[in-house]
Design an enzyme around this catalytic site. Structure first.
Site, mmCIF file in Angstrom:
data_model
loop_
_atom_site.group_PDB
_atom_site.id
_atom_site.type_symbol
_atom_site.label_atom_id
_atom_site.label_comp_id
_atom_site.label_asym_id
_atom_site.label_seq_id
_atom_site.Cartn_x
_atom_site.Cartn_y
_atom_site.Cartn_z
ATOM 1 N N ASP A 24 0.788 -1.246 0.000
ATOM 2 C CA ASP A 24 0.000 0.000 0.000
ATOM 3 C C ASP A 24 0.819 1.294 0.000
ATOM 4 O O ASP A 24 0.500 2.233 0.753
ATOM 5 C CB ASP A 24 -0.968 0.014 1.205
ATOM 6 C CG ASP A 24 -1.990 -1.109 1.168
ATOM 7 O OD1 ASP A 24 -1.963 -1.931 0.220
ATOM 8 O OD2 ASP A 24 -2.816 -1.191 2.093
ATOM 9 N N ASP A 62 -4.580 -0.852 -1.771
ATOM 10 C CA ASP A 62 -5.870 -0.701 -1.104
ATOM 11 C C ASP A 62 -6.807 -0.097 -2.161
ATOM 12 O O ASP A 62 -6.426 0.868 -2.839
ATOM 13 C CB ASP A 62 -5.661 0.263 0.082
ATOM 14 C CG ASP A 62 -6.523 -0.047 1.288
ATOM 15 O OD1 ASP A 62 -6.814 -1.228 1.559
ATOM 16 O OD2 ASP A 62 -6.905 0.920 1.995
ATOM 17 N N HIS A 68 -17.346 2.950 0.837
ATOM 18 C CA HIS A 68 -16.860 1.741 1.512
ATOM 19 C C HIS A 68 -17.222 1.716 2.991
ATOM 20 O O HIS A 68 -17.233 2.746 3.663
ATOM 21 C CB HIS A 68 -15.334 1.634 1.339
ATOM 22 C CG HIS A 68 -14.809 0.277 1.635
ATOM 23 N ND1 HIS A 68 -14.116 -0.026 2.779
ATOM 24 C CD2 HIS A 68 -14.901 -0.876 0.937
ATOM 25 C CE1 HIS A 68 -13.792 -1.310 2.757
ATOM 26 N NE2 HIS A 68 -14.253 -1.848 1.648
ATOM 27 N N LYS A 122 -7.115 -4.984 -2.974
ATOM 28 C CA LYS A 122 -7.843 -5.557 -1.833
ATOM 29 C C LYS A 122 -8.770 -4.514 -1.232
ATOM 30 O O LYS A 122 -8.542 -3.313 -1.379
ATOM 31 C CB LYS A 122 -6.845 -6.055 -0.782
ATOM 32 C CG LYS A 122 -5.936 -4.958 -0.274
ATOM 33 C CD LYS A 122 -4.859 -5.491 0.647
ATOM 34 C CE LYS A 122 -3.993 -4.376 1.152
ATOM 35 N NZ LYS A 122 -4.701 -3.353 1.933
ATOM 36 N N CYS A 167 -2.131 -2.710 7.545
ATOM 37 C CA CYS A 167 -2.016 -3.641 6.415
ATOM 38 C C CYS A 167 -0.724 -4.462 6.438
ATOM 39 O O CYS A 167 -0.732 -5.627 6.036
ATOM 40 C CB CYS A 167 -2.208 -2.882 5.113
ATOM 41 S SG CYS A 167 -3.936 -2.305 4.964
#
Ligand code: VGL
Ligand code: ZN
Length: 220
Positions: A24, A62, A68, A122, A167
């Site tokens: 990320d 990401d 979201h 992801k 992450c």
């Protein structure tokens, strides 16, 4: 008592069984981004340097929908860094970040890893987050990364990127669960550190057998 400094500088040589996972390194997490990690940009030259020693490199991105579930704005009355209880467990709420197709979601233009063979996206489903590069936050939906790495006969993983305590840590813990030898390169990562998350992440990783190394430990 010896600690991780018992690994002499320059003693780890990545081989054909090794892969670097770059987590990320995206504009939203860099200075000026909506979820900027302090000194996040400092990881880039470190990652570029060590990446030269790796034939196998996987990048992650990401990659969220605009509405979201991990965004505070998707929950009435909630602010970033508060939490909500979702079906799959506790979810920290974030400012909008890494929205699919936006500049914030782009990988840093300063990353220089031309040999990187795979980008894993992801968190791309609205209802479910995925800090981990391996398994979504429901703890069961796979991204396919473990199978990919096993098919490529990778045994040893080195992790770098953002953020150490989310992450990177979740990916490292899942890498151990999938049976990989796992090293997190501390100075090639930076953390968010909300509500003690950085200390908790290192404690969890150490307990799971994740090795904590420095970029200087790697021969490039
Ligand atoms: C991350 C918070 C939300 C990360 C991603 O890359 O560590 N953190 N989404
Ligand atoms: Zn996210």
């Amino acid at each position: 008592m010896l600690d991780r400094t018992q690994i002499p500088a320059g003693s780890i040589k990545p081989d054909a069984d090794s892969a670097l996972l770059v987590i990320d390194v995206q504009n939203s997490f860099l200075p000026g981004g909506s979820l900027a990690v302090k000194d996040g940009d400092r990881v880039v030259p470190v990652i570029n340097r060590i990446a030269r020693g790796f034939a196998n490199v996987v990048l992650t991105q990401d990659w969220h929908t605009a509405d979201h579930v991990s965004f505070a704005a998707s929950h009435d009355g909630k602010k970033p860094f508060e939490t909500v209880d979702l079906e799959y467990g506790k979810q920290v709420l974030w400012p909008d970040h890494c929205v699919q197709g936006t500049e914030g979601a782009d990988l840093s233009k300063e990353l220089a890893i031309p040999q990187a063979a795979l980008i894993i996206r992801k968190g791309f489903r609205k209802e479910i987050d995925s800090y981990s590069a391996f398994t979504e936050a429901d703890g069961k939906t796979t991204t396919g990364l473990a199978a990919y790495l096993k098919a490529r006969e990778v045994k040893r993983l080195f992790l770098a990127g953002l953020a150490t305590d989310f992450c990177v840590a979740w990916s490292a813990l899942d890498a151990r669960k999938a049976g990989f030898e796992t090293c997190v390169i501390e100075d090639a990562c930076r953390g968010i550190d909300t509500q003690g998350s950085l200390a908790t992440a290192w404690a969890d990783m150490t307990k799971a057998g994740v090795k904590r190394i420095q970029s200087g430990d790697i021969v490039v």
